[in-house]
Design an enzyme around this catalytic site. Structure first.
Site, PDB file in Angstrom:
ATOM      1  N   LYS A  79      -1.717 -22.634  33.598  1.00  0.00           N
ATOM      2  CA  LYS A  79      -2.384 -22.957  32.331  1.00  0.00           C
ATOM      3  C   LYS A  79      -3.553 -22.020  32.147  1.00  0.00           C
ATOM      4  O   LYS A  79      -4.288 -21.755  33.075  1.00  0.00           O
ATOM      5  CB  LYS A  79      -2.943 -24.372  32.410  1.00  0.00           C
ATOM      6  CG  LYS A  79      -2.052 -25.381  31.784  1.00  0.00           C
ATOM      7  CD  LYS A  79      -2.740 -26.711  31.712  1.00  0.00           C
ATOM      8  CE  LYS A  79      -1.670 -27.774  31.595  1.00  0.00           C
ATOM      9  NZ  LYS A  79      -2.040 -29.072  31.947  1.00  0.00           N
ATOM     10  N   ASP A  99      -0.068 -19.310  40.374  1.00  0.00           N
ATOM     11  CA  ASP A  99      -0.604 -20.408  39.578  1.00  0.00           C
ATOM     12  C   ASP A  99      -2.112 -20.257  39.368  1.00  0.00           C
ATOM     13  O   ASP A  99      -2.770 -19.480  40.058  1.00  0.00           O
ATOM     14  CB  ASP A  99      -0.357 -21.737  40.298  1.00  0.00           C
ATOM     15  CG  ASP A  99       1.063 -22.207  40.101  1.00  0.00           C
ATOM     16  OD1 ASP A  99       1.750 -21.680  39.220  1.00  0.00           O
ATOM     17  OD2 ASP A  99       1.473 -23.117  40.844  1.00  0.00           O
ATOM     18  N   MET A 120      -5.535 -34.679  41.004  1.00  0.00           N
ATOM     19  CA  MET A 120      -5.399 -34.737  39.535  1.00  0.00           C
ATOM     20  C   MET A 120      -5.795 -36.097  38.963  1.00  0.00           C
ATOM     21  O   MET A 120      -5.101 -36.635  38.103  1.00  0.00           O
ATOM     22  CB  MET A 120      -3.955 -34.400  39.129  1.00  0.00           C
ATOM     23  CG  MET A 120      -3.543 -32.987  39.471  1.00  0.00           C
ATOM     24  SD  MET A 120      -1.810 -32.644  39.181  1.00  0.00           S
ATOM     25  CE  MET A 120      -1.058 -33.280  40.666  1.00  0.00           C
TER      26      MET A 120
END
Ligand code: SAH
Length: 269
Positions: A71, A49, A186
């Site tokens: 991402k 990741d 987050m």
């Protein structure tokens, strides 16, 4: 003599066709577990990741294939079912598959979802826990998540649901009243709403908040603020993820316990 490499524990054998779902810790490579290190040295392919840094990937066995599954540069991240199915496919190809995630794979890491897909497809797997950012990252900021004089409970929360919104399955008022220390993952994007929810539920507006960015890494940054000021301070200081937000009186221990700050002062003496 002190050995220069980790001891040869009776490590489990990483067998072909297996997936090992491992946490890499919050960033500092020294916070890897020995099992994660052993996995890096034996994997055929590592599916990693965005939060797994180059120093850690650099420990991989020579010839090991690295596949990025996070991402990148604003591009949409691969869909979760695609990642899970990729793990199944790699395992069926007879590879030793290391699925490496930041922190702990089972803490806001979707490790459970991936493991369920492996179960569904009868792929054997092992789980290697990691040090989660909400504990290890705060320790590097000089903030203990519990302290006898301040709190007997701590809540770990995400500020972001699967839909990208503030999670609506959380009883914000109950958390605000019931949890002396709240650690949010987050949470930058919706910080104004989240802090507002806590204040509306009765949390003091001047309660201490710390925002720890890039925890445990050389560019770690800590912002000390309050519930009412935190969203403005994040904007004013250009704070970017990854960041942890911690709300509660444990933040007040930081001036005494900031051991990294103390080290840099000593170095400057
Ligand atoms: N499984 C991970 C969490 C993944 S969710 C764990 O156990 O730590 C991603 C969020 O984790 C980030 O948005 C941030 O809130 C937090 N995070 C992970 N690593 C971090 C770091 N080094 N510094 C600050 N926050 C971090």
């Amino acid at each position: 003599m002190i050995p220069s490499s980790p001891p040869s524990l009776p490590f489990p054998e990483f067998e072909p066709g297996w997936v090992w779902l491992a946490g890499a810790g919050p960033g500092d490579p020294g916070l890897l577990t020995l099992h994660a290190w052993h996995a890096l040295r034996h994997a055929d392919v590592i599916v990693y990741d965005a939060l797994v840094g180059p120093d850690i990937l650099g420990m991989a066995r020579e010839g090991c294939r690295l596949e990025f599954a996070g991402k990148r540069g604003g591009k949409p991240s691969p869909k979760q079912p695609d990642i899970s199915n990729r793990l199944v496919q790699l395992a069926r190809d007879g590879l030793r598959v290391l699925r490496l995630k930041g922190g702990d794979p089972f803490v806001f890491g979707r490790g459970g979802e991936e493991a369920l897909t492996l179960v569904e497809h009868h792929i054997p797997f092992r789980v290697i826990p990691g040090i989660t950012a909400g504990i290890g990252g705060l320790a590097y900021a000089g903030i203990p998540v519990t302290h006898r004089d301040t709190n007997h409970a701590v809540t770990f929360m995400t500020g972001h649901s699967a839909s990208g919104l503030v999670p609506d399955t959380i009883d914000w008022a109950a958390v605000a009243r019931g949890s002396q220390v709240i650690v949010l993952y987050m949470a930058l994007k919706h910080l104004r709403t989240i802090a507002g929810n806590f204040i509306s539920a009765g949390r003091p507006a001047d309660q201490a908040v710390a925002i720890v960015t890039n925890a445990t890494l050389p560019n770690q940054h800590v912002l000390e603020t309050t519930l009412e000021r935190c969203a403005d301070d994040v904007a004013a200081n250009g704070i970017e993820p990854p960041a942890l937000v911690v709300v509660g009186d444990v933040v007040l221990l930081r001036p005494a316990l900031d051991w990294i700050g103390a080290m840099s002062h000593r170095a400057g003496d």
